[in-house]
Write an enzyme that holds these catalytic residues in place. Structure first.
Site, PDB file in Angstrom:
ATOM      1  N   GLY A   1      11.766  -4.278   5.002  1.00  0.00           N
ATOM      2  CA  GLY A   1      12.691  -3.248   5.464  1.00  0.00           C
ATOM      3  C   GLY A   1      13.748  -2.933   4.406  1.00  0.00           C
ATOM      4  O   GLY A   1      13.602  -1.980   3.673  1.00  0.00           O
TER       5      GLY A   1
ATOM      6  N   SER B   1       6.265  -5.619   1.124  1.00  0.00           N
ATOM      7  CA  SER B   1       7.372  -4.682   0.961  1.00  0.00           C
ATOM      8  C   SER B   1       8.664  -5.409   0.578  1.00  0.00           C
ATOM      9  O   SER B   1       8.672  -6.175  -0.384  1.00  0.00           O
ATOM     10  CB  SER B   1       7.535  -3.848   2.240  1.00  0.00           C
ATOM     11  OG  SER B   1       8.374  -2.737   2.003  1.00  0.00           O
ATOM     12  N   TYR B   2       9.758  -5.219   1.336  1.00  0.00           N
ATOM     13  CA  TYR B   2      11.003  -5.905   0.981  1.00  0.00           C
ATOM     14  C   TYR B   2      10.903  -7.414   1.198  1.00  0.00           C
ATOM     15  O   TYR B   2      11.751  -8.169   0.719  1.00  0.00           O
ATOM     16  CB  TYR B   2      12.197  -5.329   1.752  1.00  0.00           C
ATOM     17  CG  TYR B   2      13.519  -5.758   1.154  1.00  0.00           C
ATOM     18  CD1 TYR B   2      14.032  -5.128   0.023  1.00  0.00           C
ATOM     19  CD2 TYR B   2      14.232  -6.836   1.683  1.00  0.00           C
ATOM     20  CE1 TYR B   2      15.222  -5.552  -0.555  1.00  0.00           C
ATOM     21  CE2 TYR B   2      15.430  -7.260   1.120  1.00  0.00           C
ATOM     22  CZ  TYR B   2      15.913  -6.614  -0.010  1.00  0.00           C
ATOM     23  OH  TYR B   2      17.093  -7.037  -0.586  1.00  0.00           O
TER      24      TYR B   2
ATOM     25  N   ASP C   1      -0.190   3.568  -2.391  1.00  0.00           N
ATOM     26  CA  ASP C   1       1.210   3.487  -1.947  1.00  0.00           C
ATOM     27  C   ASP C   1       2.106   4.060  -3.033  1.00  0.00           C
ATOM     28  O   ASP C   1       2.053   3.617  -4.182  1.00  0.00           O
ATOM     29  CB  ASP C   1       1.562   2.017  -1.685  1.00  0.00           C
ATOM     30  CG  ASP C   1       3.034   1.807  -1.342  1.00  0.00           C
ATOM     31  OD1 ASP C   1       3.678   2.766  -0.885  1.00  0.00           O
ATOM     32  OD2 ASP C   1       3.523   0.681  -1.536  1.00  0.00           O
TER      33      ASP C   1
ATOM     34  N   HIS D   1       0.613   1.193   1.711  1.00  0.00           N
ATOM     35  CA  HIS D   1       1.669   0.179   1.684  1.00  0.00           C
ATOM     36  C   HIS D   1       1.314  -1.041   2.532  1.00  0.00           C
ATOM     37  O   HIS D   1       1.617  -2.168   2.167  1.00  0.00           O
ATOM     38  CB  HIS D   1       2.961   0.815   2.195  1.00  0.00           C
ATOM     39  CG  HIS D   1       4.195   0.015   1.948  1.00  0.00           C
ATOM     40  ND1 HIS D   1       4.666  -0.277   0.689  1.00  0.00           N
ATOM     41  CD2 HIS D   1       5.083  -0.549   2.816  1.00  0.00           C
ATOM     42  CE1 HIS D   1       5.782  -0.982   0.781  1.00  0.00           C
ATOM     43  NE2 HIS D   1       6.052  -1.161   2.066  1.00  0.00           N
TER      44      HIS D   1
END
Length: 456
Positions: free
Chosen positions: A86, A182-183, A379, A431
């Site tokens: 996020g 991701s994060y 992505d 992603h």
């Protein structure tokens, strides 16, 4: 009874007590008996609930454990902690419900069906909604929601693990891995670093930590920006002039905050890209999504929060059903807001975020941990070029040079094996690699657990 037989039985009793962990009351309380809308013939155990990570503030993190089926040797399978990023997005919404979990949610938002490539066929999966304010995780101190950052998230996640292993002692000596995307490219190595460091302490609990894997992972600001702009340009998403402007205006070697010129160039790039899904550039976005808003915010101005195909909506319906929350032992404090896939409050008030994870990679590679990095190649948010530049900056010797890997005779992607790190791409994946290419992601996960090269 003969004394020698008594001695043997006594020793056997001691042996069994030391090797077998019986379910605790907390563990039994957390057991899921039935999920609303679940298909028939569920052959694995599930547990969910809360673990307090900070008594003073009243911070508690929500988890969901999905074990392997007994028929696949659940008792000997490793334990894998999955984290979404996020920052502020739910591992239940993404990892569990639309990527690697055993169930997917139908469009009615009430019925579940089996995911044929669920990762719990290979490992016991532990999903964590972290930090507090994300999903069902909560705090009794409201100010916590506005002061979360990398450091607190890592500390709370480690506290969760220590307390969770006390609740589930049968996993204490099991092989343990941390995986995310991701994060979570920040969360995973930071938590890995803490586990590794604490394991060296004399009085700290030893977790049988073997390594980590991250996908389409935010890794190093300079290389992430440089590689992202290059991906946009080489895939025909932006003009030559905008690419040149971005290269000059968004130089993150000297400052961690985007300049006014950088923000302006990023906005122009968004206009030039048009109405595409940047998380999966060759698939149609969900038609009526308010959803691909590139809120030019904070640390990664092009990142619009989380990949948002229509499947996200089904999670929003399902996990807000009172009967589902009851079955999951969730929302026990009556959180005064609906469950959401991502928390805007947490994400928009993120406190600390180091510029680079590469120093942690170097430390953990030197420690001999198993480290894999994978990347879906469609992505445009944390693209394959960004990841390759970051890995290149580690200057690791190559063991096996770039080669195609195969699934049933078709190229599934490419891989390169370095000394201390394996890199894998998955062709045609966005992603969320397991969402777009579930079968190939399943093969990848199996290779990671066995530490074997991708099939060539």
């Amino acid at each position: 009874m003969d004394r020698s037989l008594l001695s043997i039985l006594s020793l056997l009793s001691l042996f069994l007590c030391s090797c077998i962990s019986f379910p605790s009351e907390d563990q039994e309380r957390d057991k899921i008996t039935y999920l609303p809308g679940q298909p028939k013939n569920v052959e694995f155990n599930q547990y969910s609930g809360y673990v307090t990570v900070n008594q003073q503030s009243g911070r508690a993190l929500f988890y969901w454990l999905i074990e392997s089926p007994a028929s696949r040797g659940a008792e000997s399978r490793p334990l894998v902690l999955w984290l979404n990023g996020g920052p502020g997005c739910s591992s239940v919404a993404y990892g569990a419900a639309e990527e690697i979990g055993p169930f997917r949610i139908k469009p009615d938002g009430q019925t579940l069906y089996f995911n044929p490539y669920a990762w719990n066929k290979l490992a016991n999966l532990l999903f964590l909604e972290s930090p507090v304010g994300v999903g069902f995780s909560y705090t009794n101190t409201t100010s916590d929601l506005y002061t979360m950052g990398d450091q607190t998230t890592a500390a709370d996640s480690y506290a969760f693990l220590v307390n969770w292993f006390e609740r589930f002692p049968q996993y204490k000596h099991r092989e343990f891995y941390i995986v995310g995307e991701s994060y979570a490219g920040h969360y995973v190595p930071q938590l890995s670093q803490i586990v590794y460091a604490k394991n060296k302490g004399i009085q700290n609990p030893v977790i049988n930590f073997k390594g980590f894997m991250v996908g389409n992972a935010v890794t190093d600001d300079y290389h992430d920006y440089f590689g992202t702009f290059e991906y946009w340009w080489t895939h025909g998403l932006i003009s030559d002039s905008t690419y040149k402007t971005l290269r000059v205006a968004c130089n993150f070697e000297s400052s961690m905050h985007p300049s006014a010129e950088c923000i302006k160039a990023l906005y122009l790039a968004e206009v030039e890209q048009g109405h595409i899904d940047p998380y999966s550039i060759f698939t149609q976005p969900c038609n009526d999504s308010a959803l691909l808003r590139h809120n030019l915010r904070g640390h990664y101005p092009w990142m619009s929060r989380a990949y948002d195909p229509c499947t996200e909506r089904y999670s929003n319906v399902y996990f807000n059903l009172p009967e589902v929350q009851k079955a999951l032992h969730a929302n026990v404090t009556g959180i005064p807001y609906p469950w959401k896939t991502c928390s805007d409050i947490v994400g928009n008030n993120w406190e600390d975020s180091p510029l680079s994870m590469l120093p942690i990679y170097k430390e953990l590679i030197a420690a001999g941990l198993k480290i894999w990095v994978y990347s879906g190649d469609t992505d445009a948010v944390v693209p394959v070029t960004a990841t390759r530049y970051s890995i290149d900056a580690l200057k690791l010797p190559t063991i096996t040079n770039w080669y195609p890997w195969y699934d049933n005779g078709r190229v599934g992607g490419w891989s390169q094996i370095y000394k201390g790190l394996t890199f894998v791409t998955v062709t045609g994946a966005g992603h969320e690699v397991p969402l777009h290419r579930p079968r190939q992601a399943f093969i990848l996960f199996g290779s990671f657990l066995e530490n074997k090269p991708m099939p060539s």
